[in-house]
Design an enzyme around this catalytic site. Structure first.
Site, PDB file in Angstrom:
ATOM      1  N   LYS A 145       0.820  -1.216   0.000  1.00  0.00           N
ATOM      2  CA  LYS A 145       0.000   0.000   0.000  1.00  0.00           C
ATOM      3  C   LYS A 145       0.852   1.264   0.000  1.00  0.00           C
ATOM      4  O   LYS A 145       0.367   2.341  -0.340  1.00  0.00           O
ATOM      5  CB  LYS A 145      -0.979  -0.037   1.167  1.00  0.00           C
ATOM      6  CG  LYS A 145      -1.997  -1.158   0.950  1.00  0.00           C
ATOM      7  CD  LYS A 145      -3.051  -1.236   2.009  1.00  0.00           C
ATOM      8  CE  LYS A 145      -4.124  -2.235   1.666  1.00  0.00           C
ATOM      9  NZ  LYS A 145      -3.652  -3.644   1.771  1.00  0.00           N
TER      10      LYS A 145
HETATM   11  C1  PLP Z   1      -4.419  -4.656   1.300  1.00  0.00           C
HETATM   12  C2  PLP Z   1      -3.669  -5.906   1.111  1.00  0.00           C
HETATM   13  C3  PLP Z   1      -4.101  -6.868   0.202  1.00  0.00           C
HETATM   14  C4  PLP Z   1      -5.381  -6.746  -0.574  1.00  0.00           C
HETATM   15  O1  PLP Z   1      -5.367  -5.702  -1.535  1.00  0.00           O
HETATM   16  P1  PLP Z   1      -6.765  -5.110  -2.058  1.00  0.00           P
HETATM   17  O2  PLP Z   1      -6.382  -3.987  -2.928  1.00  0.00           O
HETATM   18  O3  PLP Z   1      -7.525  -4.692  -0.849  1.00  0.00           O
HETATM   19  O4  PLP Z   1      -7.448  -6.219  -2.782  1.00  0.00           O
HETATM   20  C5  PLP Z   1      -3.311  -7.996   0.050  1.00  0.00           C
HETATM   21  N1  PLP Z   1      -2.191  -8.183   0.758  1.00  0.00           N
HETATM   22  C6  PLP Z   1      -1.754  -7.279   1.646  1.00  0.00           C
HETATM   23  C7  PLP Z   1      -0.507  -7.546   2.412  1.00  0.00           C
HETATM   24  C8  PLP Z   1      -2.469  -6.093   1.843  1.00  0.00           C
HETATM   25  O5  PLP Z   1      -2.034  -5.205   2.729  1.00  0.00           O
END
Ligand code: PLP
Length: 495
Positions: free
Chosen positions: A112
Site C-alpha cells: 500500500k
Molecule cells: C491490502 C492488502 C491486500 C489486498 O489488496 P486489495 O487492494 O484490498 O485487494 C493484500 N495483501 C496485503 C498484504 C495487503 O495489505
C-alpha cells in the site's frame, strides 16, 4: 477539461480527476470511475526500458488528465525518489518457473506504500487546483496495512489531518505497533471493538451522512479518504503491472505482446482492479487470477455470479484479506456492464438490503472471460510458504503465499505467471516462522513477534527492512480502544 469521472451509481454525478481525488467517494455512495477508460490509448512500446518512475509519469498523466504533465512529473518524483529501499521500486524476482513482483520496499514494508506515497501529493495538488481552502480530514478504515502506510504518507502534510481506525485484535502485533507508535502532529489512531467490515461500514456511514457533512462544513473541514475507494489510490497501482511486464520482456522471458497471467492476493479488490485497468489500457494480460483466503466470497462470486456476504467471517493468517465487502468490485461491475449506472445502483441496493446480489448474462460472461478465482486455506498457505522456502530459499509472506497457491491451482499451459507480493514476510514473522520451522516453535509459543523476527532472519538470512527492525523500541503514542459506533466521539478530539 472534461469531467470524465462519474459515480458508478449515477451518471449525472460527474467530475474532473482532481475533484474525484478530493471527494474520495461520490455523495450517493457510488465510487468514481473514468467513463471513457476503454477509449484511452497508450504506446506500450514506449514503456520498454523505462524506469518505474518514468512509467508512472506516463500512466498517471493518461488517467488523471486534468493535471499538467509537469505537475504529474513533480508529484511522482516527490513520492518515490529516495523513499523506497529498492531502487527499482518494485523489483521482479524469478521463483522457480514463475515470477514475483515485490511491492513491499516502501516506508512501511507493505504494497500500500506504493499508492499511499503518492496520494498525499496528488491530494495536495488537487486542493490547490480546485481552490479549496478548508482543512482536509482523511478518514480511513484499515485491515492493517493501509493504516500505517496512510499515516506515513500523510504525516505532517500541512492542511491535512488523518484519522485511522483499525479492528482491535484484527491486525498483527507488528501492524499494531506500527500504528500505535505513529509520529506526526496531525495523526490520530483508534482501535475499535469489531472487525474490518465494521470499521469500514462506520467510515462509509460518516461519508454519506449529510448532517455530519454540514457540521464539518461549519468548522471548515472537508472529509476525504485514503481507502482504495479513492481513485488516487487506484491509479498508482496500475504502474507495477506495466513495469513488471516490461521487465519480463527486457529479461527475454517473454516476447513483446505475449499475454501473461497475474495472480493477485485480494481483499478490497483494489489491487486486482488496477490490473484490469492496465489491461483496458492495452497491457497484454491473459488472466487476472483473484486469490482469496478462507473468506472466499470473491472466489465464489467469480464462479457462480452470486455475491453473498451472508456467511461466516474467518480470522486468518492473511488478515489484510479478511474482508467480506470488497468495495472496488462495484467498479468492475460498472465497466463490465458497459457503464450501466442504474444497474449498479440496483445491485448495491440488493447488497445493502439482502446482503447479496446476483449477476447474469453478459456481465457474468465478461467477467469469466478474464478473471479466475481461487482460495487457499491457512493450512495450504503455511504449506506453500514452507514448500517455496525449501525449494527456492524464497520467503513468502502469508498474503503472497495465498496468491502463490492459487496461481498453482490455476496454472495454464503456455502462459507465464506473475504473482504480486504484497507484504514483507517480516510483517507476519510469527506465521511465517511457524510455517517453515514448525517443529521448533512448539512449546515456545509465548515468544514475542519481534523476537521471532530476529529468529526468522537468523534462519533464512533474508534482510529485515529497516523500518521494522527498529519498531519494538518505539514508544506507544496512540492507545485508545473504542466501541464501533463511537467513532463520532473521536471527532471531538480531532477538530
Ligand atoms: C491490502 C492488502 C491486500 C489486498 O489488496 P486489495 O487492494 O484490498 O485487494 C493484500 N495483501 C496485503 C498484504 C495487503 O495489505
Amino acid at each position: 477539461m472534461r469531467r470524465n469521472y462519474e459515480s458508478t451509481r449515477n451518471q449525472e454525478i460527474k467530475c474532473l480527476a482532481s475533484e474525484a481525488v478530493v471527494k474520495g467517494i461520490a455523495l450517493d455512495g457510488g465510487l468514481f470511475v473514468r467513463n471513457d477508460i476503454e477509449d484511452l490509448e497508450l504506446d506500450l512500446k514506449d514503456l520498454l526500458n523505462k524506469s518505474y518512475i518514468d512509467i508512472a509519469k506516463v500512466i498517471l498523466s493518461k488517467m488523471l488528465d486534468d493535471y499538467e504533465k509537469n505537475e504529474i512529473d513533480e508529484l511522482v518524483e516527490k513520492a518515490y525518489i529516495g523513499k523506497f529501499s529498492n531502487e527499482e521500486i518494485t523489483p521482479v524476482k524469478k521463483v522457480g518457473e514463475d515470477f514475483v513482483v515485490e511491492l513491499f520496499h516502501g516506508p512501511t514494508s507493505a504494497f500500500k506504500d506504493i499508492a499511499l506515497s503518492l496520494l498525499p501529493h496528488l491530494l495536495k495538488k488537487s486542493l490547490e487546483k480546485n481552490n479549496i481552502k478548508e482543512e482536509v480530514l482523511i478518514l480511513t478504515a484499515t485491515s492493517g496495512d493501509t493504516g500505517k502506510a496512510a499515516l506515513e504518507g500523510f504525516k505532517d502534510v500541512p492542511g491535512i489531518k488523518i484519522l485511522v481506525i483499525y479492528p482491535n485484535d484484527g491486525v498483527s502485533k507488528v501492524q499494531e505497533k506500527q500504528m500505535r507508535s505513529q509520529e506526526g502532529s496531525n495523526t490520530f489512531v483508534y482501535a475499535i471493538n469489531g472487525n474490518f467490515d465494521d470499521a469500514q461500514s462506520q467510515v462509509k456511514k460518516i461519508f454519506t451522512d449529510n448532517d455530519i457533512k454540514e457540521e464539518l462544513l461549519e468548522k471548515q473541514v472537508r472529509l476525504s479518504s485514503a481507502n482504495s475507494i479513492n481513485i488516487g489510490r487506484l491509479v498508482p497501482q496500475m504502474v507495477y503491472y506495466f513495469y513488471s511486464y516490461m521487465k519480463l520482456v527486457n529479461l527475454n522471458e517473454i516476447t513483446f505482446g505475449e499475454k501473461i497471467n497475474f495472480t493477485v492476493p485480494t481483499g478490497n479488490f483494489g489491487d486486482i482492479l488496477a490490473g484490469y485497468y492496465a489491461k483496458l489500457l492495452g497491457l497484454p494480460i491473459n488472466r487476472l487470477i483473484c486469490a482469496s483466503n478462507e473468506n472466499n466470497i470473491l472466489c465464489d462470486f467469480i464462479k457462480t455470479g452470486t455475491y453473498d456476504k451472508n456467511r461466516e467471517f474467518y480470522k486468518t493468517i492473511s488478515p489484510s484479506m479478511d474482508i467480506l465487502i470488497s468495495s472496488n468490485l462495484e467498479r468492475l461491475l460498472y465497466h463490465m456492464s458497459g457503464n450501466e449506472n442504474k444497474y449498479i445502483d440496483n445491485l448495491m441496493k440488493d447488497l445493502k438490503n439482502k446482503g447479496k446480489y446476483e449477476i447474469s448474462g453478459d456481465v457474468r460472461n465478461n467477467i469469466r472471460e478474464i478473471f479466475r478465482g481461487g482460495y487457499s486455506t491457512d493450512e495450504e498457505t503455511k504449506a506453500e510458504i514452507k514448500k517455496i522456502y525449501e525449494k527456492y530459499s524464497y520467503v513468502l509472506d502469508p498474503h503472497t503465499a495465498v496468491a502463490f497457491n492459487v496461481m498453482e491451482k490455476n496454472r495454464e499451459e503456455g502462459y507465464k505467471n506473475v504473482v504480486l507480493a504484497t507484504a514483507s514476510p517480516y510483517k507476519f514473522s510469527k506465521s511465517v516462522y511457524e510455517a517453515i520451522f514448525q517443529d521448533e516453535i512448539d512449546g515456545d509459543v509465548e515468544v514475542d513477534e519481534f523476537e521471532i523476527m530476529e529468529r526468522l532472519h537468523e534462519r533464512t538470512e533474508v534482510k529485515i527492512p529497516e523500518n521494522l527492525k527498529n519498531l519494538k523500541d518505539k514508544e506507544d503514542i496512540h492507545t485508545s480502544v473504542i466501541d464501533k459506533d463511537k467513532i463520532m466521539d473521536c471527532f471531538e478530539v480531532i477538530l
